[in-house]
Design a protein around this motif. Sequence first.
Motif, PDB file in Angstrom:
ATOM      1  N   ARG A 102      32.130  18.727  -7.437  1.00 30.21           N
ATOM      2  CA  ARG A 102      31.654  17.608  -8.553  1.00 30.21           C
ATOM      3  C   ARG A 102      30.074  17.007  -7.234  1.00 30.21           C
ATOM      4  N   ALA A 106      27.124  15.855  -8.305  1.00 30.26           N
ATOM      5  CA  ALA A 106      26.388  14.031  -8.509  1.00 30.26           C
ATOM      6  C   ALA A 106      25.107  14.225  -7.580  1.00 30.26           C
ATOM      7  N   LYS A 109      22.219  15.440  -9.213  1.00 31.65           N
ATOM      8  CA  LYS A 109      21.745  14.118 -10.247  1.00 31.65           C
ATOM      9  C   LYS A 109      20.725  12.961  -9.610  1.00 31.65           C
ATOM     10  N   GLU A 110      21.533  12.690  -8.515  1.00 33.05           N
ATOM     11  CA  GLU A 110      20.735  11.590  -7.583  1.00 33.05           C
ATOM     12  C   GLU A 110      19.365  11.666  -7.274  1.00 33.05           C
ATOM     13  N   GLY A 120      20.956  10.239 -16.182  1.00 38.57           N
ATOM     14  CA  GLY A 120      22.513   8.981 -15.184  1.00 38.57           C
ATOM     15  C   GLY A 120      22.503   7.830 -15.945  1.00 38.57           C
ATOM     16  N   ALA A 247      30.421  17.265 -14.136  1.00 34.78           N
ATOM     17  CA  ALA A 247      30.648  17.918 -13.422  1.00 34.78           C
ATOM     18  C   ALA A 247      31.343  19.427 -13.843  1.00 34.78           C
TER      19      ALA A 247
END
Length: 447
Positions: A102, A106, A109-110, A120, A247
Amino acid sequence: MIFEMWGDNGVPADSFYQIRPECINDVPVSRFKIKPGKTLSPRKWHAAFTEEGYLDIGKILRRIYRGGIHPSIRGEVWEFLLGCYDPKSTFDEREQIRQSRRLEYARWKEECRQMFPFVGSGRYISSPVITDDGQPIQDPSVLLESNPDKGLVLVPQDNYRSSSIDARNNLEKVTDKRVIQWLLTLHQIGLDVIRTDRTLVFYEKQENLSKLWDILAVYAWLDKDVGYGQGMSDLCSPMIILLEDEADAFWCFERLMRRLRGNFKCTDRSVGVETQLSNLASITQVLDPKLHKHLEQLGGGDYLFAFRMLMVQFRREFSFCDSLYLWEMMWALEYDPDLFWMYEDARRAPTSAESSRGKVKSIRQCGKYERENMRTGAKNSETPLPISIFLAASVLKDKSSKLLHEARGLDDVVKILNDMTGNLDAKKACSGAMKLHKKYLRKAKKT
């Protein structure tokens, strides 16, 4: 999505995936029934774990092939079938892996959000944002947001935090070829997202559409060779529906793509499923030479009419509910207990499950199709053919008579196969595939 209590014998599973009222008459009724004693129930699933969390996967595989998986536990069972977790791991070890993944998702994705702020944001786009040579398309003062109910809406950039894409909207050209290629795919992902499973109530919520868009956008950035291809949204959609955490859904999709990403490797000279289509032709030639000859005479010897079946694993040929049932039966039949370690990233610290590696795997822990390949030596001599090819062969065999007597051209072949959409029996197709597989191995051995 509504989860109901375990019902009476033969309860239809359609109610777990609500259909929009205006679409009910256009959606085929599922043939999949929840059958106590056959379908893998929550009780049987939880009873298959030891106190520490070790899973007797062999027992589960047989149950899945007999009657599928109860929709309320489908997501967590799929995580094992797709190789996200090793059955020989503990509850604690799996939780550590889950949290680590997860965090990794993250971070990715960032990274994507820094390049394009819609990632997002709970939104998605379906209009181009950049040209082939890296020039931003939008007016400097706005970003285009696709809203399924209101169409295209102009959104002031002031609503968003500063990011690299803001600079590009101020006429700064993008020079990184990989970034350009990724940005070019985002609107195509959006166009596919708003067309995917639109008969389901689940996708009336924009937050669910944006989840699907985010996962596909992140995957397209990570997979440098394949990126995004049409059809991936069909493969990813069930993961979003079955797994609440985005996720977890991403990692399920990522594992599925490890099996199928070759389908999306297309060049100017070939399509990704070309090898599978060639194998389908060879199988049909061995098992039904009359049909194969007829298809060749019609100009269909390349079997491109079966392209969609193999590309997105029969998602369009079966109803939504039945396609999930078909997938889990296929994965259970093909299951290899080494799957987790074949997929696991080598940099992760080993766990106590490490002890399972290097040992001779128990044939009892393998799927029925996998066991057959092990017995015949197909597993050792070369990469065995996936069961999906025999499923396609089974569908052709089922329609062999109709194809022979009614098809006078390739258009007729396509029409006959398209007419099957939503009317196929997943269990019958899987049984037929297994029979054809045995028959093919027997004939191939003789020759």
